[in-house]
Design a protein around this motif. Structure first.
Motif, PDB file in Angstrom:
ATOM      1  N   LYS A 397     -57.973 108.127  51.306  1.00 37.62           N
ATOM      2  CA  LYS A 397     -58.071 106.673  51.088  1.00 37.62           C
ATOM      3  C   LYS A 397     -56.696 106.018  51.080  1.00 37.62           C
ATOM      4  O   LYS A 397     -56.539 104.895  51.572  1.00 37.62           O
ATOM      5  CB  LYS A 397     -58.832 106.411  49.790  1.00 37.62           C
ATOM      6  N   ASP A 398     -55.672 106.710  50.533  1.00 39.57           N
ATOM      7  CA  ASP A 398     -54.311 106.160  50.519  1.00 39.57           C
ATOM      8  C   ASP A 398     -53.767 105.971  51.939  1.00 39.57           C
ATOM      9  O   ASP A 398     -52.966 105.058  52.198  1.00 39.57           O
ATOM     10  CB  ASP A 398     -53.371 107.083  49.740  1.00 39.57           C
ATOM     11  N   GLY A 400     -55.499 105.019  54.353  1.00 39.60           N
ATOM     12  CA  GLY A 400     -56.236 103.941  55.004  1.00 39.60           C
ATOM     13  C   GLY A 400     -57.488 104.383  55.721  1.00 39.60           C
ATOM     14  O   GLY A 400     -58.100 103.581  56.449  1.00 39.60           O
ATOM     15  N   ARG A 402     -61.292 105.045  56.117  1.00 38.71           N
ATOM     16  CA  ARG A 402     -62.498 104.504  55.481  1.00 38.71           C
ATOM     17  C   ARG A 402     -63.489 105.651  55.305  1.00 38.71           C
ATOM     18  O   ARG A 402     -64.005 106.199  56.278  1.00 38.71           O
ATOM     19  CB  ARG A 402     -63.105 103.399  56.338  1.00 38.71           C
ATOM     20  N   SER A 421     -64.793 105.311  49.723  1.00 32.48           N
ATOM     21  CA  SER A 421     -63.842 104.203  49.682  1.00 32.48           C
ATOM     22  C   SER A 421     -64.362 103.079  48.801  1.00 32.48           C
ATOM     23  O   SER A 421     -65.540 103.032  48.455  1.00 32.48           O
ATOM     24  CB  SER A 421     -63.592 103.673  51.099  1.00 32.48           C
TER      25      SER A 421
END
Length: 493
Positions: A397-398, A400, A402, A421
């Protein structure tokens, strides 16, 4: 004349509103599903192998099922049989006539904590609990007679004659097994077809997840849209006994009458999508085939090409295996064929290791990922991870990505939420039964591309303003016509 004009203008405004000027779908109508009149008896194992805190889970399960029923003397009646070495009739079908009193009675039930006389308990249910004297209604096509048996062990008596006795009495039996239950016994006591009437959970801590299945089993579908039993991709509109499909503003209904195409962009937008699939032994071969259909259901909704969607597939169990990387297959046909050929690994559940592979390898340029293109991961699992998932889930998630988490059966909600997410509620899904994962597939088809909305707010506002200007112009012209007609009438007089 003013009345005619006002009525016409009101009709016009209502027509424009119904045509979706603001681009909003119709408001959901809520669950219109009602339960068919049913005589329902729970037959609950409280032998010594069922610990007190586990028995509390069974009571929660019963309560959740009851909460979804239409309870009353002319709708659904509920009884509970508690058994161990002996059988105890906790309350009969005629004892309580309201949902509140039933739920209170369930909370008062205590475990018996002795042996496991399953055959005796079911015989008692058929002969006594479903009798007229205990509140059962006369056998009729309009009234269901259902027994839900919950047990966690091997019976100490015979259950051989149960199916024949149940059929003769018109009683439908669902069998739920927990933990070390004897699966042969479950299949022996359940009604046909067995796939619909036998359920298994690894522990009492997850039995509550079967609630939805039984709420659906007792449901008379009066609104297919409300219950999700339809094939509409976007908007479902109910009609008596059926439904019609429609599309959101900016989409058009395809020739199949079910799916929608975007006016611009949408499912054709660039996307790197990787499936991370649990192939552990708990999934079982027949369910793994359903998982493959689930994958291909989502692939079918994509526009696959070098400039649009790319798909990769990773399977994991005790180890991780890349089935094919992003971009290896250039069209849906080849991707779906490769998915169908995927062999079942059938070992452990190292979800953390699989997530780390997704982060470090699947979305790397060397494995076909494209810089600047949205990355989407769909993680599918049916059980608790045997390793640590927190670091890999956070890193995904860090970076980016999804992340969508899909859980079935004994999947752990906390782990699904950790993988998903933000907003979490829109990115994780759960179902107790592999046979219903296609419904999750329908939801994912839309959510994968939800950020690629082809009808931007500016376009909607521009269209709305244009319509409002047209209405004002029409109103002015109608007023002018009304004045002319009034002048002509005065001349005639």
């Amino acid at each position: 004349m003013d009345r005619i004009f006002s009525g016409f203008l009101l009709s016009l405004l209502l027509l424009l509103q119904s045509c979706g000027v603001h681009g909003a779908p119709p408001q959901p109508r809520g669950t219109l599903c009602r339960t068919k009149p049913t005589d329902l008896v729970f037959v609950i194992d409280s032998s010594r192998s069922v610990r007190p805190h586990e028995f509390e889970k069974v009571k929660v399960f019963m309560s959740r099922v009851i909460e979804g029923l239409d309870v009353g003397p002319n709708s659904t009646r509920v009884g509970v049989i508690n058994y161990a070495s002996a059988v105890k009739n906790e309350f009969s079908l005629k004892t309580y006539q309201t949902k509140a009193s039933l739920l209170q009675a369930v909370q008062r039930i205590e475990p018996l904590s002795t042996g496991t006389m399953t055959g005796l308990a079911i015989q008692f249910a058929i002969n006594r609990a479903f009798s007229d004297s205990e509140g059962a209604r006369v056998r009729s096509p309009n009234i269901n007679k259902v027994a839900i048996v919950v047990t966690d062990g091997r019976p100490q008596d015979s259950v051989q004659d149960v199916p024949a006795r149940a059929r003769a009495a018109g009683v439908e039996i669902f069998a739920i097994g927990v933990g070390r239950v004897d699966m042969h016994t479950l299949r022996r006591i359940a009604s046909e077809p067995l796939d619909d009437h036998v359920d298994y959970v690894e522990s009492y801590s997850v039995i509550e997840k079967l609630t939805h299945k039984f709420q659906e089993a007792f449901c008379v579908v009066s609104d297919l849209c409300a219950t999700g039993d339809h094939d509409c991709e976007q908007i479902c509109t109910s009609i008596p006994g059926s439904y019609k499909c429609a599309c959101k503003e900016g989409f058009t209904l395809n020739s199949d009458g079910k799916t929608c195409s975007a006016c611009n962009g949408g499912s054709g937008s660039a996307l790197d999508l990787v499936f991370l699939i649990d192939g552990s032994k708990s999934v079982r071969p027949e369910n793994f085939e359903l998982v493959k259909k689930f994958i291909n259901q989502i692939v079918e909704s994509l526009e696959v090409s070098e400039k649009q969607a790319q798909v990769g597939l990773v399977q994991y169990s005790s180890s991780v295996r890349q089935e094919f990387p992003l971009g290896q297959y250039k069209n849906k046909k080849d991707i779906k064929a490769a998915v169908k050929k995927m062999a079942y690994m059938e070992k452990g559940t190292m979800t953390g290791q699989a997530l780390k592979y997704l982060v470090d390898s699947s979305f790397s340029i060397i494995n076909g990922a494209r810089p600047g293109v949205p990355k989407v991961g769909i993680v599918f699992t049916d059980g608790r991870s045997q390793d640590y998932i927190t670091d890999a889930a956070k890193k995904a998630k860090d970076l980016g990505f999804r992340m969508f988490a899909v859980g079935v059966g004994n999947a752990v909600e906390d782990e699904l939420r950790e993988i998903a997410s933000e907003p979490v509620a829109e990115h994780y899904f759960y179902t107790a039964d592999f046979r219903t994962i296609s419904k999750i597939g329908k939801k994912l088809q839309m959510k994968i591309c939800i950020e690629e909305d082809p009808c931007e707010c500016k376009s909607i506002v521009k269209f709305q303003t244009k319509v409002e200007d047209l209405v004002k112009s029409l109103q002015w012209k109608l007023e002018a016509v009304a004045k002319r007609i009034e002048a002509l009438e005065n001349k005639i007089i």
